[in-house]
Design a protein around this motif. Structure first.
Motif, short mmCIF file in Angstrom:
data_model
loop_
_atom_site.label_atom_id
_atom_site.label_comp_id
_atom_site.label_asym_id
_atom_site.label_seq_id
_atom_site.Cartn_x
_atom_site.Cartn_y
_atom_site.Cartn_z
N ALA A 232 24.07 -15.81 -70.29
CA ALA A 232 23.45 -16.90 -68.83
C ALA A 232 24.49 -17.99 -68.68
O ALA A 232 24.89 -18.88 -67.91
CB ALA A 232 22.02 -16.60 -68.02
N PRO A 233 23.73 -18.84 -70.59
CA PRO A 233 23.92 -20.40 -69.79
C PRO A 233 25.57 -20.73 -69.84
O PRO A 233 26.11 -21.48 -69.28
CB PRO A 233 23.43 -21.08 -71.22
N HIS A 234 25.97 -19.27 -70.08
CA HIS A 234 28.13 -19.68 -70.12
C HIS A 234 28.40 -19.14 -69.64
O HIS A 234 30.21 -18.98 -69.81
CB HIS A 234 27.85 -19.33 -72.19
N ARG A 235 28.06 -18.84 -68.96
CA ARG A 235 28.78 -17.97 -67.18
C ARG A 235 29.56 -18.77 -66.63
O ARG A 235 29.28 -18.61 -65.66
CB ARG A 235 28.11 -16.86 -66.60
N SER A 236 30.33 -19.37 -67.20
CA SER A 236 31.06 -20.57 -65.99
C SER A 236 32.45 -21.51 -67.25
O SER A 236 31.48 -21.09 -68.35
CB SER A 236 30.60 -21.95 -65.38
N ALA A 237 33.17 -22.21 -66.57
CA ALA A 237 33.88 -22.79 -67.15
C ALA A 237 33.65 -24.20 -68.24
O ALA A 237 33.56 -23.94 -69.24
CB ALA A 237 35.15 -22.89 -66.42
N LEU A 238 32.65 -24.72 -67.92
CA LEU A 238 31.60 -25.20 -67.97
C LEU A 238 30.68 -24.57 -69.46
O LEU A 238 30.57 -26.22 -69.99
CB LEU A 238 31.05 -25.98 -66.64
N GLY A 239 30.44 -24.01 -68.69
CA GLY A 239 29.74 -23.62 -69.47
C GLY A 239 29.96 -22.59 -70.30
O GLY A 239 29.72 -23.37 -71.99
N ARG A 240 31.44 -22.05 -71.05
CA ARG A 240 31.34 -21.91 -71.69
C ARG A 240 32.46 -23.74 -72.91
O ARG A 240 33.06 -23.39 -74.45
CB ARG A 240 32.95 -21.24 -71.84
N ALA A 241 32.59 -24.11 -72.46
CA ALA A 241 33.43 -25.42 -72.72
C ALA A 241 32.37 -26.33 -74.24
O ALA A 241 32.27 -26.35 -74.91
CB ALA A 241 33.78 -26.83 -72.13
N SER A 242 30.59 -26.09 -72.54
CA SER A 242 29.88 -27.01 -72.96
C SER A 242 29.54 -26.57 -74.77
O SER A 242 28.72 -26.84 -75.42
CB SER A 242 28.59 -26.56 -72.27
N PHE A 243 29.35 -24.82 -74.72
CA PHE A 243 29.10 -24.15 -75.99
C PHE A 243 30.15 -25.33 -77.44
O PHE A 243 29.56 -24.83 -78.02
CB PHE A 243 29.35 -22.52 -75.83
N PHE A 244 31.27 -24.52 -77.03
CA PHE A 244 32.18 -25.10 -78.01
C PHE A 244 31.67 -26.46 -78.48
O PHE A 244 31.38 -27.14 -79.55
CB PHE A 244 33.56 -24.27 -78.03
N GLU A 245 31.39 -27.56 -77.59
CA GLU A 245 31.50 -28.70 -77.76
C GLU A 245 30.26 -29.27 -78.35
O GLU A 245 29.82 -30.64 -79.10
CB GLU A 245 31.89 -29.80 -76.22
N HIS A 246 29.15 -29.11 -77.61
CA HIS A 246 27.90 -28.98 -77.44
C HIS A 246 27.67 -28.32 -78.65
O HIS A 246 26.18 -28.75 -79.28
CB HIS A 246 26.80 -29.10 -76.65
N GLN A 247 27.57 -27.52 -78.97
CA GLN A 247 27.42 -26.59 -80.37
C GLN A 247 27.47 -26.23 -81.12
O GLN A 247 27.81 -26.63 -82.40
CB GLN A 247 26.75 -25.41 -79.77
N VAL A 248 29.18 -25.20 -81.66
CA VAL A 248 29.79 -25.36 -82.31
C VAL A 248 30.50 -25.96 -83.21
O VAL A 248 30.23 -26.38 -84.77
CB VAL A 248 31.31 -23.62 -81.49
N ARG A 249 30.47 -27.02 -82.32
CA ARG A 249 31.87 -28.03 -82.96
C ARG A 249 30.50 -28.46 -83.95
O ARG A 249 31.15 -29.68 -84.74
CB ARG A 249 32.19 -29.07 -82.41
N HIS A 250 29.50 -28.73 -83.54
CA HIS A 250 28.25 -29.66 -84.45
C HIS A 250 27.45 -28.17 -85.33
O HIS A 250 26.24 -28.29 -86.54
CB HIS A 250 27.24 -29.91 -83.86
N TYR A 251 28.34 -27.38 -85.97
CA TYR A 251 28.20 -26.39 -87.27
C TYR A 251 28.30 -27.08 -88.58
O TYR A 251 29.55 -26.71 -88.67
CB TYR A 251 28.08 -25.01 -87.20
N ASP A 252 27.88 -28.01 -88.82
CA ASP A 252 28.12 -28.42 -90.26
C ASP A 252 26.62 -28.38 -91.18
O ASP A 252 25.50 -29.52 -90.81
CB ASP A 252 28.97 -29.64 -89.52
N ALA A 253 27.23 -28.79 -92.20
CA ALA A 253 26.33 -28.57 -93.47
C ALA A 253 25.81 -29.82 -93.87
O ALA A 253 24.95 -30.23 -94.31
CB ALA A 253 26.26 -27.42 -94.85
N LYS A 254 26.54 -30.90 -93.64
CA LYS A 254 26.07 -32.49 -93.97
C LYS A 254 24.51 -32.81 -93.96
O LYS A 254 24.25 -33.54 -93.99
CB LYS A 254 27.47 -33.52 -93.40
N TYR A 255 24.02 -32.04 -92.22
CA TYR A 255 22.69 -32.41 -91.86
C TYR A 255 21.51 -32.00 -92.93
O TYR A 255 21.08 -32.18 -92.14
CB TYR A 255 22.98 -32.03 -90.30
N THR A 256 21.66 -30.95 -93.21
CA THR A 256 20.88 -30.23 -94.59
C THR A 256 20.80 -30.77 -95.61
O THR A 256 20.12 -31.25 -96.18
CB THR A 256 21.14 -28.87 -93.55
#
Length: 277
Positions: free
Chosen positions: A182-206
């Motif tokens: 549901a939070p991604h059922r729009s262009a903004l939601g889709r873009a936000s998913f990749f910018e705010h979530q996927v782009r920060h999948y980075d093991a350096k933080y752990t």
């Protein structure tokens, strides 16, 4: 169903949150690809057990603000957690955290141990365990293209990923699946998913806190689904070895979204852990 009952402005950004009950504060931190919906069958029961239960959508997730110029990495979310506790007038709390929420919880416990009474980490990212191979492929090959994909293509991609989070695939269907999408059922939601979530999948933080885990002194319980496809059980054992006196509990026939596969067991483990002397 949503747990969220309101909004709070913290360090200049808006977070959607839930804050109910009396007693020792317990902060629930969700993971990805997710939002506070994942706690719907857990938080109310913990509150009913005599605790002040607080959960929220991480910045850039769910119903919280999706800022265009704000860092939403695990490190930034950890700093924001401190501001949230301040805003809620909470000096010290128990933390129950899942997936990247576990990384936030661990980083917070390392940086501010005086503010954490107990820490439960559920199927958390750790060390070099993330991104999972499927997410690494998406990041390496398709991240920029993914941000402009159609709603149908996005839903197909995320549905395939969400199906991997449970041991019983029938649980990630129907209304439950729609709620995660549901939070991604729009262009903004889709873009936000990749910018705010996927782009920060980075093991350096752990990886950058790995050497500090041995300094933790508060009680820590690791709760893990034995069939977790994203965060294999060997990482739970590694964390258990690194954190002094950490208690590892595994749940059979359960995957990465343990709260979907075995919500009653999660509630039982949380309540027993928080009530221990």
């Amino acid at each position: 169903m949503t747990l969220l009952t309101g909004n709070i402005v913290v360090d200049g950004v808006r977070l959607a949150y839930w804050d109910q009950g009396r007693g020792m504060p317990v902060i629930f931190i969700h993971g990805t690809p997710s939002h506070s919906y994942e706690w719907r069958d857990v938080v109310p029961h913990v509150e009913a057990g005599g605790f002040r239960a607080v959960t929220y959508d991480l910045l850039g997730y769910g119903r919280s603000e999706r800022p265009v110029d704000r860092d939403t990495s695990v490190a930034a979310q950890t700093d924001l957690l401190a501001h949230l506790l301040d805003a809620l007038d909470i000096d010290r709390a128990d933390i129950v955290a899942h997936d990247i929420g576990g990384a936030i919880g661990l980083r917070f416990a390392v940086a501010r141990p005086e503010r954490v009474r107990r820490l439960m980490v559920i199927d958390s990212v750790s060390y070099d365990s993330w991104p999972s191979p499927t997410w690494r492929r998406i990041i390496d090959e398709h991240l920029d293209d993914c941000m402009s994909m159609s709603q149908e293509a996005f839903d197909d991609l995320l549905t395939r990923q969400l199906a991997m989070t449970v041991a019983d695939a029938s649980l990630m269907t129907g209304d439950v699946l729609r709620s995660y999408l549901a939070p991604h059922r729009s262009a903004l939601g889709r873009a936000s998913f990749f910018e705010h979530q996927v782009r920060h999948y980075d093991a350096k933080y752990t990886e950058e806190i790995s050497d500090a885990l041995g300094r933790l002194t508060m009680p820590v319980r690791l709760l893990w689904g034995e069939e977790d496809q994203w965060q294999p059980l060997r990482y739970a054992r590694r964390l258990s070895d690194a954190i002094p006196d950490a208690d590892l509990v595994t749940v059979p026939d359960a995957g990465h979204f343990l709260m979907e596969d075995a919500p009653a067991r999660v509630v039982e483990e949380i309540r027993n852990f928080l009530a221990a002397p």
